[in-house]
Enzyme design. Structure first.
Site, PDB file in Angstrom:
ATOM      1  N   ASP A   5      59.504 -18.020  42.893  1.00 18.04           N
ATOM      2  CA  ASP A   5      60.375 -16.962  43.427  1.00 18.04           C
ATOM      3  C   ASP A   5      61.215 -16.298  42.342  1.00 18.04           C
ATOM      4  O   ASP A   5      61.648 -15.153  42.515  1.00 18.04           O
ATOM      5  CB  ASP A   5      61.306 -17.536  44.506  1.00 18.04           C
ATOM      6  CG  ASP A   5      60.629 -17.609  45.874  1.00 18.04           C
ATOM      7  OD1 ASP A   5      59.419 -17.356  45.955  1.00 18.04           O
ATOM      8  OD2 ASP A   5      61.342 -17.914  46.855  1.00 18.04           O
ATOM      9  N   TYR A  17      53.971 -23.171  65.097  1.00 15.88           N
ATOM     10  CA  TYR A  17      52.856 -24.060  64.738  1.00 15.88           C
ATOM     11  C   TYR A  17      53.360 -25.503  64.669  1.00 15.88           C
ATOM     12  O   TYR A  17      54.562 -25.741  64.522  1.00 15.88           O
ATOM     13  CB  TYR A  17      52.198 -23.636  63.421  1.00 15.88           C
ATOM     14  CG  TYR A  17      53.107 -23.369  62.246  1.00 15.88           C
ATOM     15  CD1 TYR A  17      53.611 -24.395  61.462  1.00 15.88           C
ATOM     16  CD2 TYR A  17      53.455 -22.052  61.905  1.00 15.88           C
ATOM     17  CE1 TYR A  17      54.421 -24.132  60.358  1.00 15.88           C
ATOM     18  CE2 TYR A  17      54.269 -21.780  60.805  1.00 15.88           C
ATOM     19  CZ  TYR A  17      54.747 -22.830  60.039  1.00 15.88           C
ATOM     20  OH  TYR A  17      55.551 -22.554  58.965  1.00 15.88           O
ATOM     21  N   ARG A  66      58.175 -28.841  55.064  1.00 14.69           N
ATOM     22  CA  ARG A  66      58.539 -28.652  53.650  1.00 14.69           C
ATOM     23  C   ARG A  66      58.949 -29.949  52.981  1.00 14.69           C
ATOM     24  O   ARG A  66      58.621 -30.195  51.823  1.00 14.69           O
ATOM     25  CB  ARG A  66      59.757 -27.724  53.567  1.00 14.69           C
ATOM     26  CG  ARG A  66      59.418 -26.317  53.419  1.00 14.69           C
ATOM     27  CD  ARG A  66      60.660 -25.494  53.673  1.00 14.69           C
ATOM     28  NE  ARG A  66      60.240 -24.143  53.841  1.00 14.69           N
ATOM     29  CZ  ARG A  66      60.101 -23.283  52.844  1.00 14.69           C
ATOM     30  NH1 ARG A  66      60.400 -23.624  51.614  1.00 14.69           N
ATOM     31  NH2 ARG A  66      59.679 -22.079  53.060  1.00 14.69           N
ATOM     32  N   GLU A 126      68.242 -29.294  37.637  1.00  9.57           N
ATOM     33  CA  GLU A 126      68.452 -28.804  39.004  1.00  9.57           C
ATOM     34  C   GLU A 126      69.950 -28.669  39.275  1.00  9.57           C
ATOM     35  O   GLU A 126      70.715 -29.596  39.036  1.00  9.57           O
ATOM     36  CB  GLU A 126      67.795 -29.760  40.013  1.00  9.57           C
ATOM     37  CG  GLU A 126      68.212 -29.589  41.462  1.00  9.57           C
ATOM     38  CD  GLU A 126      67.953 -28.184  42.032  1.00  9.57           C
ATOM     39  OE1 GLU A 126      66.863 -27.639  41.819  1.00  9.57           O
ATOM     40  OE2 GLU A 126      68.875 -27.641  42.683  1.00  9.57           O
TER      41      GLU A 126
HETATM   42  C1  FAD Z   1      61.472 -18.340  56.220  1.00  6.23           C
HETATM   43  C2  FAD Z   1      60.507 -18.584  55.097  1.00  6.23           C
HETATM   44  C3  FAD Z   1      59.221 -19.018  55.379  1.00  6.23           C
HETATM   45  C4  FAD Z   1      58.307 -19.211  54.346  1.00  6.23           C
HETATM   46  N1  FAD Z   1      57.051 -19.619  54.654  1.00  6.23           N
HETATM   47  C5  FAD Z   1      56.156 -19.812  53.655  1.00  6.23           C
HETATM   48  C6  FAD Z   1      54.838 -20.250  53.947  1.00  6.23           C
HETATM   49  O1  FAD Z   1      54.476 -20.440  55.108  1.00  6.23           O
HETATM   50  N2  FAD Z   1      53.972 -20.441  52.901  1.00  6.23           N
HETATM   51  C7  FAD Z   1      54.357 -20.241  51.601  1.00  6.23           C
HETATM   52  O2  FAD Z   1      53.542 -20.440  50.692  1.00  6.23           O
HETATM   53  N3  FAD Z   1      55.610 -19.825  51.303  1.00  6.23           N
HETATM   54  C8  FAD Z   1      56.514 -19.616  52.286  1.00  6.23           C
HETATM   55  N4  FAD Z   1      57.783 -19.210  51.978  1.00  6.23           N
HETATM   56  C9  FAD Z   1      58.145 -18.961  50.577  1.00  6.23           C
HETATM   57  C10 FAD Z   1      58.497 -20.258  49.839  1.00  6.23           C
HETATM   58  O3  FAD Z   1      59.451 -20.974  50.554  1.00  6.23           O
HETATM   59  C11 FAD Z   1      59.047 -19.919  48.463  1.00  6.23           C
HETATM   60  O4  FAD Z   1      58.233 -18.962  47.846  1.00  6.23           O
HETATM   61  C12 FAD Z   1      59.084 -21.173  47.580  1.00  6.23           C
HETATM   62  O5  FAD Z   1      59.850 -22.174  48.181  1.00  6.23           O
HETATM   63  C13 FAD Z   1      59.642 -20.823  46.212  1.00  6.23           C
HETATM   64  O6  FAD Z   1      59.789 -21.982  45.464  1.00  6.23           O
HETATM   65  P1  FAD Z   1      60.591 -21.922  44.085  1.00  6.23           P
HETATM   66  O7  FAD Z   1      60.555 -23.319  43.573  1.00  6.23           O
HETATM   67  O8  FAD Z   1      60.072 -20.827  43.244  1.00  6.23           O
HETATM   68  O9  FAD Z   1      62.065 -21.495  44.478  1.00  6.23           O
HETATM   69  P2  FAD Z   1      63.218 -22.291  45.367  1.00  6.23           P
HETATM   70  O10 FAD Z   1      62.512 -23.022  46.452  1.00  6.23           O
HETATM   71  O11 FAD Z   1      64.192 -21.277  45.684  1.00  6.23           O
HETATM   72  O12 FAD Z   1      63.756 -23.357  44.355  1.00  6.23           O
HETATM   73  C14 FAD Z   1      64.673 -23.006  43.343  1.00  6.23           C
HETATM   74  C15 FAD Z   1      65.415 -24.267  42.904  1.00  6.23           C
HETATM   75  O13 FAD Z   1      66.238 -23.935  41.810  1.00  6.23           O
HETATM   76  C16 FAD Z   1      67.543 -24.441  42.013  1.00  6.23           C
HETATM   77  N5  FAD Z   1      68.445 -23.544  41.273  1.00  6.23           N
HETATM   78  C17 FAD Z   1      68.869 -22.308  41.635  1.00  6.23           C
HETATM   79  N6  FAD Z   1      69.630 -21.771  40.679  1.00  6.23           N
HETATM   80  C18 FAD Z   1      69.674 -22.694  39.686  1.00  6.23           C
HETATM   81  C19 FAD Z   1      70.310 -22.705  38.412  1.00  6.23           C
HETATM   82  N7  FAD Z   1      71.038 -21.684  37.983  1.00  6.23           N
HETATM   83  N8  FAD Z   1      70.144 -23.807  37.616  1.00  6.23           N
HETATM   84  C20 FAD Z   1      69.403 -24.859  38.044  1.00  6.23           C
HETATM   85  N9  FAD Z   1      68.794 -24.890  39.252  1.00  6.23           N
HETATM   86  C21 FAD Z   1      68.929 -23.818  40.059  1.00  6.23           C
HETATM   87  C22 FAD Z   1      67.720 -24.438  43.497  1.00  6.23           C
HETATM   88  O14 FAD Z   1      68.721 -25.353  43.900  1.00  6.23           O
HETATM   89  C23 FAD Z   1      66.325 -24.837  43.976  1.00  6.23           C
HETATM   90  O15 FAD Z   1      66.174 -26.237  44.011  1.00  6.23           O
HETATM   91  C24 FAD Z   1      58.700 -18.991  53.002  1.00  6.23           C
HETATM   92  C25 FAD Z   1      60.011 -18.587  52.720  1.00  6.23           C
HETATM   93  C26 FAD Z   1      60.903 -18.380  53.745  1.00  6.23           C
HETATM   94  C27 FAD Z   1      62.293 -17.934  53.401  1.00  6.23           C
END
Ligand code: FAD
Length: 395
Positions: free
Chosen positions: A290, A213, A104, A30
Protein backbone atom coordinates in the site's frame (compact mmCIF):
# COMPACT_ATOMS: atom_id res chain seq x y z
CA UNK A 1 23.10 -7.55 3.36
CA UNK A 2 20.95 -6.10 6.11
CA UNK A 3 17.60 -5.04 4.66
CA UNK A 4 15.47 -2.69 6.78
CA UNK A 5 11.72 -2.92 6.34
CA UNK A 6 9.51 -0.11 7.64
CA UNK A 7 6.13 -1.64 8.56
CA UNK A 8 5.15 -5.13 9.64
CA UNK A 9 1.79 -5.53 7.87
CA UNK A 10 1.07 -8.28 5.36
CA UNK A 11 3.45 -6.65 2.86
CA UNK A 12 6.27 -6.02 5.31
CA UNK A 13 6.25 -9.54 6.77
CA UNK A 14 6.05 -11.10 3.31
CA UNK A 15 9.00 -8.96 2.21
CA UNK A 16 11.01 -9.99 5.27
CA UNK A 17 10.39 -13.66 4.58
CA UNK A 18 11.19 -13.33 0.90
CA UNK A 19 14.40 -11.38 1.52
CA UNK A 20 15.59 -13.74 4.26
CA UNK A 21 14.86 -16.78 2.07
CA UNK A 22 17.10 -15.16 -0.53
CA UNK A 23 20.06 -15.06 1.85
CA UNK A 24 19.92 -11.62 3.48
CA UNK A 25 19.07 -10.40 6.97
CA UNK A 26 15.69 -8.65 7.24
CA UNK A 27 14.89 -6.28 10.11
CA UNK A 28 11.23 -5.25 10.36
CA UNK A 29 10.65 -1.92 12.12
CA UNK A 30 6.99 -1.74 13.16
CA UNK A 31 5.41 1.37 14.64
CA UNK A 32 2.78 -0.48 16.70
CA UNK A 33 3.50 -2.02 20.08
CA UNK A 34 2.86 -5.53 18.74
CA UNK A 35 2.79 -7.42 15.46
CA UNK A 36 -0.94 -7.91 14.85
CA UNK A 37 -3.40 -7.46 12.01
CA UNK A 38 -6.82 -6.03 12.72
CA UNK A 39 -9.84 -6.35 10.52
CA UNK A 40 -11.99 -9.02 9.11
CA UNK A 41 -11.96 -11.11 5.97
CA UNK A 42 -9.76 -10.92 2.94
CA UNK A 43 -10.08 -12.54 -0.46
CA UNK A 44 -7.03 -14.17 -2.00
CA UNK A 45 -6.78 -14.91 -5.70
CA UNK A 46 -4.69 -17.74 -7.15
CA UNK A 47 -1.91 -15.20 -7.70
CA UNK A 48 -1.68 -14.71 -3.92
CA UNK A 49 -1.42 -18.45 -3.33
CA UNK A 50 1.35 -18.66 -5.88
CA UNK A 51 3.21 -15.95 -3.95
CA UNK A 52 2.49 -17.64 -0.61
CA UNK A 53 3.92 -20.90 -1.98
CA UNK A 54 7.06 -19.06 -3.02
CA UNK A 55 7.30 -17.77 0.56
CA UNK A 56 6.97 -21.31 1.93
CA UNK A 57 3.68 -20.69 3.71
CA UNK A 58 1.19 -21.79 1.05
CA UNK A 59 0.14 -24.90 3.03
CA UNK A 60 -0.40 -22.89 6.23
CA UNK A 61 -2.46 -20.29 4.35
CA UNK A 62 -4.53 -22.93 2.54
CA UNK A 63 -5.23 -24.71 5.82
CA UNK A 64 -7.03 -21.67 7.26
CA UNK A 65 -8.75 -20.60 4.02
CA UNK A 66 -12.26 -21.28 2.77
CA UNK A 67 -12.03 -22.31 -0.89
CA UNK A 68 -15.11 -20.68 -2.35
CA UNK A 69 -16.98 -22.13 -5.32
CA UNK A 70 -18.10 -18.94 -7.05
CA UNK A 71 -18.06 -15.15 -7.22
CA UNK A 72 -21.76 -14.25 -7.41
CA UNK A 73 -22.98 -10.88 -8.65
CA UNK A 74 -26.55 -10.02 -7.60
CA UNK A 75 -28.74 -7.07 -8.51
CA UNK A 76 -29.41 -5.66 -5.05
CA UNK A 77 -32.52 -3.85 -6.24
CA UNK A 78 -34.34 -6.83 -7.77
CA UNK A 79 -32.69 -9.53 -5.66
CA UNK A 80 -31.93 -11.52 -8.83
CA UNK A 81 -28.60 -13.16 -9.61
CA UNK A 82 -26.98 -11.41 -12.60
CA UNK A 83 -23.98 -13.67 -13.10
CA UNK A 84 -21.95 -16.22 -11.20
CA UNK A 85 -18.32 -16.97 -12.00
CA UNK A 86 -17.39 -20.56 -11.08
CA UNK A 87 -14.09 -20.88 -9.19
CA UNK A 88 -13.79 -24.65 -9.25
CA UNK A 89 -12.92 -27.04 -12.15
CA UNK A 90 -11.82 -25.01 -15.17
CA UNK A 91 -10.87 -21.97 -13.04
CA UNK A 92 -8.53 -23.88 -10.74
CA UNK A 93 -7.10 -25.86 -13.65
CA UNK A 94 -6.41 -22.67 -15.60
CA UNK A 95 -4.96 -20.59 -12.77
CA UNK A 96 -3.32 -23.43 -10.84
CA UNK A 97 -4.65 -22.45 -7.43
CA UNK A 98 -7.91 -21.85 -5.58
CA UNK A 99 -9.68 -18.55 -4.98
CA UNK A 100 -10.17 -18.39 -1.25
CA UNK A 101 -11.25 -16.22 1.65
CA UNK A 102 -9.44 -16.03 4.96
CA UNK A 103 -9.56 -14.17 8.21
CA UNK A 104 -6.83 -11.53 8.06
CA UNK A 105 -5.58 -12.64 11.45
CA UNK A 106 -5.06 -16.20 10.16
CA UNK A 107 -3.12 -15.05 7.09
CA UNK A 108 -1.06 -12.71 9.23
CA UNK A 109 -0.30 -15.50 11.72
CA UNK A 110 0.96 -17.72 8.91
CA UNK A 111 3.32 -14.93 7.81
CA UNK A 112 4.37 -14.25 11.40
CA UNK A 113 5.10 -17.94 12.01
CA UNK A 114 7.14 -18.05 8.80
CA UNK A 115 9.18 -15.03 9.96
CA UNK A 116 9.61 -16.39 13.49
CA UNK A 117 10.91 -19.68 12.10
CA UNK A 118 13.52 -18.00 9.88
CA UNK A 119 16.78 -17.02 11.61
CA UNK A 120 17.31 -14.25 9.06
CA UNK A 121 14.27 -12.23 10.20
CA UNK A 122 14.27 -9.85 13.16
CA UNK A 123 10.97 -8.29 14.22
CA UNK A 124 11.17 -5.07 16.17
CA UNK A 125 8.02 -3.38 17.51
CA UNK A 126 7.58 0.17 18.83
CA UNK A 127 9.83 1.49 16.06
CA UNK A 128 8.21 4.29 14.03
CA UNK A 129 10.21 5.25 10.95
CA UNK A 130 10.06 8.97 10.21
CA UNK A 131 12.39 9.20 7.20
CA UNK A 132 15.77 8.11 5.88
CA UNK A 133 19.22 9.24 4.80
CA UNK A 134 21.48 7.43 2.38
CA UNK A 135 25.01 7.36 1.01
CA UNK A 136 26.28 5.36 -1.98
CA UNK A 137 27.18 2.56 0.47
CA UNK A 138 24.17 2.34 2.76
CA UNK A 139 20.89 3.70 4.07
CA UNK A 140 19.81 4.83 7.53
CA UNK A 141 16.23 4.63 8.77
CA UNK A 142 15.44 7.54 11.05
CA UNK A 143 13.18 6.60 13.93
CA UNK A 144 10.82 8.60 16.05
CA UNK A 145 12.81 9.48 19.19
CA UNK A 146 16.08 9.97 17.34
CA UNK A 147 17.30 6.39 16.95
CA UNK A 148 19.07 5.55 13.66
CA UNK A 149 19.19 2.06 12.14
CA UNK A 150 21.58 1.40 9.30
CA UNK A 151 21.50 -1.22 6.56
CA UNK A 152 22.09 -1.70 2.84
CA UNK A 153 18.45 -1.44 1.68
CA UNK A 154 15.30 0.18 3.08
CA UNK A 155 11.87 -1.10 2.06
CA UNK A 156 8.95 1.22 2.79
CA UNK A 157 6.10 -1.18 3.60
CA UNK A 158 4.47 1.27 5.98
CA UNK A 159 1.04 1.43 4.40
CA UNK A 160 -1.13 4.06 2.78
CA UNK A 161 0.23 6.92 4.95
CA UNK A 162 3.83 5.82 4.50
CA UNK A 163 6.52 8.01 6.03
CA UNK A 164 9.06 6.49 3.64
CA UNK A 165 6.87 7.46 0.68
CA UNK A 166 6.50 10.97 2.04
CA UNK A 167 10.30 11.32 2.14
CA UNK A 168 10.68 9.62 -1.27
CA UNK A 169 7.86 11.28 -3.21
CA UNK A 170 6.38 13.93 -0.94
CA UNK A 171 3.01 13.59 -2.62
CA UNK A 172 0.94 14.40 0.45
CA UNK A 173 -2.03 12.59 1.95
CA UNK A 174 -4.00 9.97 0.01
CA UNK A 175 -7.26 10.72 -1.85
CA UNK A 176 -10.39 10.28 0.28
CA UNK A 177 -12.69 8.08 -1.81
CA UNK A 178 -15.95 9.41 -0.37
CA UNK A 179 -17.07 5.81 0.18
CA UNK A 180 -18.04 4.63 3.66
CA UNK A 181 -17.74 0.93 4.46
CA UNK A 182 -19.24 -0.87 7.45
CA UNK A 183 -17.81 -4.27 8.37
CA UNK A 184 -18.93 -6.99 10.75
CA UNK A 185 -17.92 -10.58 11.51
CA UNK A 186 -20.41 -12.93 13.17
CA UNK A 187 -20.43 -16.64 14.07
CA UNK A 188 -21.64 -18.75 11.14
CA UNK A 189 -24.13 -20.47 13.44
CA UNK A 190 -26.19 -17.26 13.40
CA UNK A 191 -26.63 -17.49 9.62
CA UNK A 192 -29.67 -19.52 8.51
CA UNK A 193 -28.47 -22.80 6.99
CA UNK A 194 -30.04 -22.06 3.59
CA UNK A 195 -28.03 -18.82 3.33
CA UNK A 196 -24.60 -20.31 4.09
CA UNK A 197 -23.46 -20.10 0.49
CA UNK A 198 -19.90 -21.15 -0.25
CA UNK A 199 -19.27 -18.10 -2.41
CA UNK A 200 -18.22 -14.48 -2.32
CA UNK A 201 -21.55 -12.78 -2.97
CA UNK A 202 -21.93 -9.14 -3.99
CA UNK A 203 -25.27 -7.28 -4.11
CA UNK A 204 -25.03 -4.13 -6.22
CA UNK A 205 -27.42 -1.22 -5.76
CA UNK A 206 -27.52 2.49 -6.61
CA UNK A 207 -24.42 3.97 -4.96
CA UNK A 208 -24.08 1.03 -2.60
CA UNK A 209 -22.94 -2.59 -2.57
CA UNK A 210 -22.94 -5.39 -0.04
CA UNK A 211 -20.42 -8.24 0.04
CA UNK A 212 -20.44 -11.32 2.26
CA UNK A 213 -18.51 -14.57 2.52
CA UNK A 214 -17.46 -17.24 5.03
CA UNK A 215 -14.06 -16.98 6.76
CA UNK A 216 -12.26 -18.64 9.69
CA UNK A 217 -12.41 -22.15 8.21
CA UNK A 218 -16.13 -21.62 7.66
CA UNK A 219 -16.88 -20.83 11.30
CA UNK A 220 -17.33 -17.09 10.77
CA UNK A 221 -19.35 -14.94 8.38
CA UNK A 222 -17.87 -11.70 7.04
CA UNK A 223 -20.16 -8.81 6.03
CA UNK A 224 -19.08 -5.55 4.36
CA UNK A 225 -21.52 -2.95 3.09
CA UNK A 226 -20.40 0.18 1.27
CA UNK A 227 -22.13 3.49 0.52
CA UNK A 228 -20.90 6.15 -1.92
CA UNK A 229 -21.96 9.02 0.36
CA UNK A 230 -19.25 11.56 -0.45
CA UNK A 231 -17.79 11.20 3.05
CA UNK A 232 -15.18 13.96 3.24
CA UNK A 233 -12.86 12.66 5.94
CA UNK A 234 -10.89 9.53 6.73
CA UNK A 235 -12.49 7.18 9.29
CA UNK A 236 -10.70 4.04 10.48
CA UNK A 237 -12.57 1.42 12.43
CA UNK A 238 -15.03 3.65 14.30
CA UNK A 239 -17.82 1.63 16.02
CA UNK A 240 -21.19 2.06 14.28
CA UNK A 241 -24.58 1.13 15.77
CA UNK A 242 -26.61 -1.63 14.12
CA UNK A 243 -29.61 0.68 13.72
CA UNK A 244 -27.45 3.32 12.05
CA UNK A 245 -26.07 0.80 9.54
CA UNK A 246 -29.50 -0.61 8.69
CA UNK A 247 -30.96 2.88 8.27
CA UNK A 248 -28.26 3.86 5.77
CA UNK A 249 -29.33 1.13 3.32
CA UNK A 250 -33.12 1.47 2.92
CA UNK A 251 -33.01 0.10 -0.63
CA UNK A 252 -31.30 -3.11 0.38
CA UNK A 253 -34.09 -5.67 0.71
CA UNK A 254 -35.05 -9.34 0.57
CA UNK A 255 -32.38 -11.94 1.28
CA UNK A 256 -29.63 -9.34 1.37
CA UNK A 257 -31.46 -7.48 4.13
CA UNK A 258 -31.94 -10.67 6.13
CA UNK A 259 -28.18 -11.09 6.04
CA UNK A 260 -27.42 -7.44 6.78
CA UNK A 261 -29.68 -7.61 9.83
CA UNK A 262 -27.50 -10.38 11.26
CA UNK A 263 -24.50 -8.03 11.51
CA UNK A 264 -23.35 -6.90 14.96
CA UNK A 265 -20.50 -4.81 16.38
CA UNK A 266 -20.21 -2.93 13.09
CA UNK A 267 -17.15 -0.82 12.44
CA UNK A 268 -16.92 2.02 9.95
CA UNK A 269 -14.17 3.13 7.58
CA UNK A 270 -13.93 5.84 4.95
CA UNK A 271 -11.56 4.50 2.36
CA UNK A 272 -8.66 6.16 0.58
CA UNK A 273 -6.50 5.39 -2.43
CA UNK A 274 -4.00 7.13 -4.68
CA UNK A 275 -3.38 7.55 -8.36
CA UNK A 276 -0.58 5.36 -9.75
CA UNK A 277 2.86 7.00 -9.74
CA UNK A 278 5.96 6.34 -11.82
CA UNK A 279 8.54 6.25 -9.07
CA UNK A 280 8.75 3.81 -6.17
CA UNK A 281 12.50 3.85 -5.63
CA UNK A 282 15.26 6.22 -4.62
CA UNK A 283 18.74 4.69 -4.66
CA UNK A 284 18.71 2.05 -1.92
CA UNK A 285 15.08 2.68 -0.93
CA UNK A 286 11.97 1.09 -2.44
CA UNK A 287 8.24 1.15 -1.66
CA UNK A 288 6.07 -1.97 -1.44
CA UNK A 289 2.38 -2.80 -0.95
CA UNK A 290 0.00 0.00 0.00
CA UNK A 291 2.92 2.40 0.45
CA UNK A 292 3.59 2.05 -3.29
CA UNK A 293 0.15 1.49 -4.80
CA UNK A 294 -2.81 1.86 -2.42
CA UNK A 295 -6.08 0.88 -4.07
CA UNK A 296 -9.73 0.57 -3.18
CA UNK A 297 -10.63 -2.97 -2.17
CA UNK A 298 -13.10 -3.47 -5.03
CA UNK A 299 -10.84 -5.80 -7.01
CA UNK A 300 -9.82 -7.56 -3.75
CA UNK A 301 -6.18 -7.37 -4.81
CA UNK A 302 -4.33 -4.95 -2.48
CA UNK A 303 -2.82 -7.63 -0.26
CA UNK A 304 -2.37 -9.97 -3.24
CA UNK A 305 -0.27 -7.26 -4.94
CA UNK A 306 1.77 -6.72 -1.76
CA UNK A 307 2.54 -10.46 -1.66
CA UNK A 308 3.58 -10.40 -5.32
CA UNK A 309 5.80 -7.34 -4.68
CA UNK A 310 7.47 -9.16 -1.81
CA UNK A 311 8.27 -12.28 -3.83
CA UNK A 312 9.74 -10.34 -6.73
CA UNK A 313 11.74 -7.99 -4.51
CA UNK A 314 13.29 -10.94 -2.66
CA UNK A 315 14.14 -12.70 -5.90
CA UNK A 316 15.74 -9.59 -7.39
CA UNK A 317 17.84 -8.91 -4.28
CA UNK A 318 19.34 -12.42 -4.28
CA UNK A 319 23.10 -12.03 -4.55
CA UNK A 320 22.90 -8.22 -4.69
CA UNK A 321 25.90 -6.09 -3.75
CA UNK A 322 26.84 -2.65 -5.03
CA UNK A 323 24.13 -2.93 -7.66
CA UNK A 324 21.23 -2.53 -5.18
CA UNK A 325 19.89 0.66 -6.85
CA UNK A 326 19.78 -1.04 -10.27
CA UNK A 327 18.01 -4.07 -8.79
CA UNK A 328 15.43 -1.87 -7.12
CA UNK A 329 14.88 -0.05 -10.44
CA UNK A 330 14.21 -3.42 -12.03
CA UNK A 331 11.73 -4.27 -9.26
CA UNK A 332 9.90 -1.01 -9.89
CA UNK A 333 9.93 -1.50 -13.65
CA UNK A 334 8.52 -5.03 -13.38
CA UNK A 335 5.82 -4.20 -10.85
CA UNK A 336 4.65 -0.69 -11.71
CA UNK A 337 2.29 -1.27 -14.61
CA UNK A 338 0.68 -4.32 -13.07
CA UNK A 339 0.00 -2.59 -9.75
CA UNK A 340 -1.21 0.54 -11.55
CA UNK A 341 -3.63 -1.64 -13.53
CA UNK A 342 -5.03 -3.05 -10.30
CA UNK A 343 -5.40 0.47 -8.84
CA UNK A 344 -7.31 1.61 -11.92
CA UNK A 345 -9.52 -1.45 -12.19
CA UNK A 346 -10.46 -1.20 -8.51
CA UNK A 347 -11.83 2.30 -9.03
CA UNK A 348 -13.54 1.34 -12.28
CA UNK A 349 -15.29 -1.63 -10.68
CA UNK A 350 -16.85 0.67 -8.10
CA UNK A 351 -18.04 3.18 -10.67
CA UNK A 352 -19.12 0.91 -13.51
CA UNK A 353 -20.20 -2.36 -11.90
CA UNK A 354 -20.99 -1.91 -8.23
CA UNK A 355 -22.75 1.45 -7.98
CA UNK A 356 -24.75 2.29 -11.15
CA UNK A 357 -28.49 3.00 -10.99
CA UNK A 358 -31.44 2.83 -13.41
CA UNK A 359 -30.61 2.39 -17.09
CA UNK A 360 -26.90 2.11 -16.38
CA UNK A 361 -27.58 -0.76 -13.99
CA UNK A 362 -29.78 -2.45 -16.59
CA UNK A 363 -27.02 -2.12 -19.20
CA UNK A 364 -24.51 -3.52 -16.72
CA UNK A 365 -26.79 -6.51 -16.02
CA UNK A 366 -27.25 -7.15 -19.74
CA UNK A 367 -23.51 -7.00 -20.33
CA UNK A 368 -22.61 -9.25 -17.39
CA UNK A 369 -25.27 -11.85 -18.06
CA UNK A 370 -24.16 -12.14 -21.70
CA UNK A 371 -20.72 -13.39 -20.63
CA UNK A 372 -19.86 -17.09 -20.81
CA UNK A 373 -17.81 -18.77 -18.10
CA UNK A 374 -14.77 -18.62 -20.41
CA UNK A 375 -15.37 -14.89 -20.98
CA UNK A 376 -15.48 -14.32 -17.24
CA UNK A 377 -12.27 -16.26 -16.68
CA UNK A 378 -10.60 -14.37 -19.55
CA UNK A 379 -11.50 -11.06 -17.91
CA UNK A 380 -9.76 -11.91 -14.63
CA UNK A 381 -6.87 -13.86 -16.15
CA UNK A 382 -4.40 -10.95 -16.11
CA UNK A 383 -4.95 -10.48 -12.37
CA UNK A 384 -5.69 -13.95 -11.03
CA UNK A 385 -3.45 -15.93 -13.38
CA UNK A 386 -0.13 -14.18 -12.74
CA UNK A 387 2.72 -16.16 -11.25
CA UNK A 388 5.08 -13.48 -10.11
CA UNK A 389 8.65 -14.55 -9.61
CA UNK A 390 8.35 -17.50 -11.97
CA UNK A 391 6.76 -20.88 -11.53
CA UNK A 392 9.53 -22.22 -9.37
CA UNK A 393 7.28 -23.47 -6.58
CA UNK A 394 8.37 -23.38 -2.96
CA UNK A 395 12.02 -22.67 -2.41
C1 FAD B 1 -12.05 -2.88 3.64
C2 FAD B 1 -10.87 -3.48 2.93
C3 FAD B 1 -10.98 -4.73 2.34
C4 FAD B 1 -9.90 -5.27 1.65
N1 FAD B 1 -10.05 -6.49 1.06
C5 FAD B 1 -9.00 -7.03 0.39
C6 FAD B 1 -9.12 -8.30 -0.23
O1 FAD B 1 -10.18 -8.92 -0.19
N2 FAD B 1 -8.03 -8.81 -0.88
C7 FAD B 1 -6.84 -8.13 -0.93
O2 FAD B 1 -5.88 -8.64 -1.52
N3 FAD B 1 -6.71 -6.92 -0.35
C8 FAD B 1 -7.74 -6.36 0.31
N4 FAD B 1 -7.59 -5.14 0.91
C9 FAD B 1 -6.32 -4.42 0.80
C10 FAD B 1 -5.29 -4.93 1.82
O3 FAD B 1 -5.83 -4.92 3.10
C11 FAD B 1 -4.06 -4.02 1.78
O4 FAD B 1 -3.68 -3.79 0.45
C12 FAD B 1 -2.89 -4.68 2.52
O5 FAD B 1 -3.25 -4.98 3.84
C13 FAD B 1 -1.68 -3.77 2.48
O6 FAD B 1 -0.67 -4.32 3.26
P1 FAD B 1 0.62 -3.43 3.59
O7 FAD B 1 1.47 -4.32 4.43
O8 FAD B 1 1.17 -2.85 2.35
O9 FAD B 1 0.08 -2.21 4.43
P2 FAD B 1 -0.62 -2.15 5.94
O10 FAD B 1 -1.46 -3.37 6.08
O11 FAD B 1 -1.22 -0.84 6.01
O12 FAD B 1 0.61 -2.31 6.89
C14 FAD B 1 1.46 -1.22 7.17
C15 FAD B 1 2.18 -1.50 8.49
O13 FAD B 1 3.12 -0.47 8.70
C16 FAD B 1 3.01 0.03 10.01
N5 FAD B 1 3.46 1.43 9.95
C17 FAD B 1 2.78 2.51 9.48
N6 FAD B 1 3.54 3.60 9.53
C18 FAD B 1 4.73 3.20 10.03
C19 FAD B 1 5.94 3.90 10.31
N7 FAD B 1 6.07 5.20 10.09
N8 FAD B 1 7.00 3.18 10.81
C20 FAD B 1 6.88 1.85 11.05
N9 FAD B 1 5.74 1.16 10.81
C21 FAD B 1 4.69 1.83 10.31
C22 FAD B 1 1.57 -0.15 10.36
O14 FAD B 1 1.37 -0.19 11.76
C23 FAD B 1 1.26 -1.49 9.69
O15 FAD B 1 1.59 -2.58 10.53
C24 FAD B 1 -8.67 -4.57 1.58
C25 FAD B 1 -8.55 -3.33 2.22
C26 FAD B 1 -9.63 -2.78 2.88
C27 FAD B 1 -9.46 -1.45 3.54
Amino acid sequence: MKVLIAGGGIGGLAAALSIARNGHRAVVLERAAAFTELGAGIQLGPNAFHALDRLGIGPAARACAVHVDALRFMDGTTGEQVVSMPLTGAYRARFGNPYAVVHRGDLYQALLDGCAAHPGVTLSANRAVTGYEQTPAGVTALLDGGERVTGEVLVGADGIRSAVRERLLGDGPPRVSGHTIYRSVIPMERVPAELRWNSVTLWAGPRWHFVHYPIGRGELFNLAVTLDDGAPEVVTGRPAGRGHVLARFPGLGGTARRLLELGADWKEWVLCDRDPVDRWTDGRVALLGDAAHPMLQYAAQGACMALEDAVLLGDLLAGAGDDVPQRLEKYQAERRERAAGAQRVARALGERLYHPAGEEAAARNAMLSSLTVDDLHDKVAWLHGARVGGTGGPR
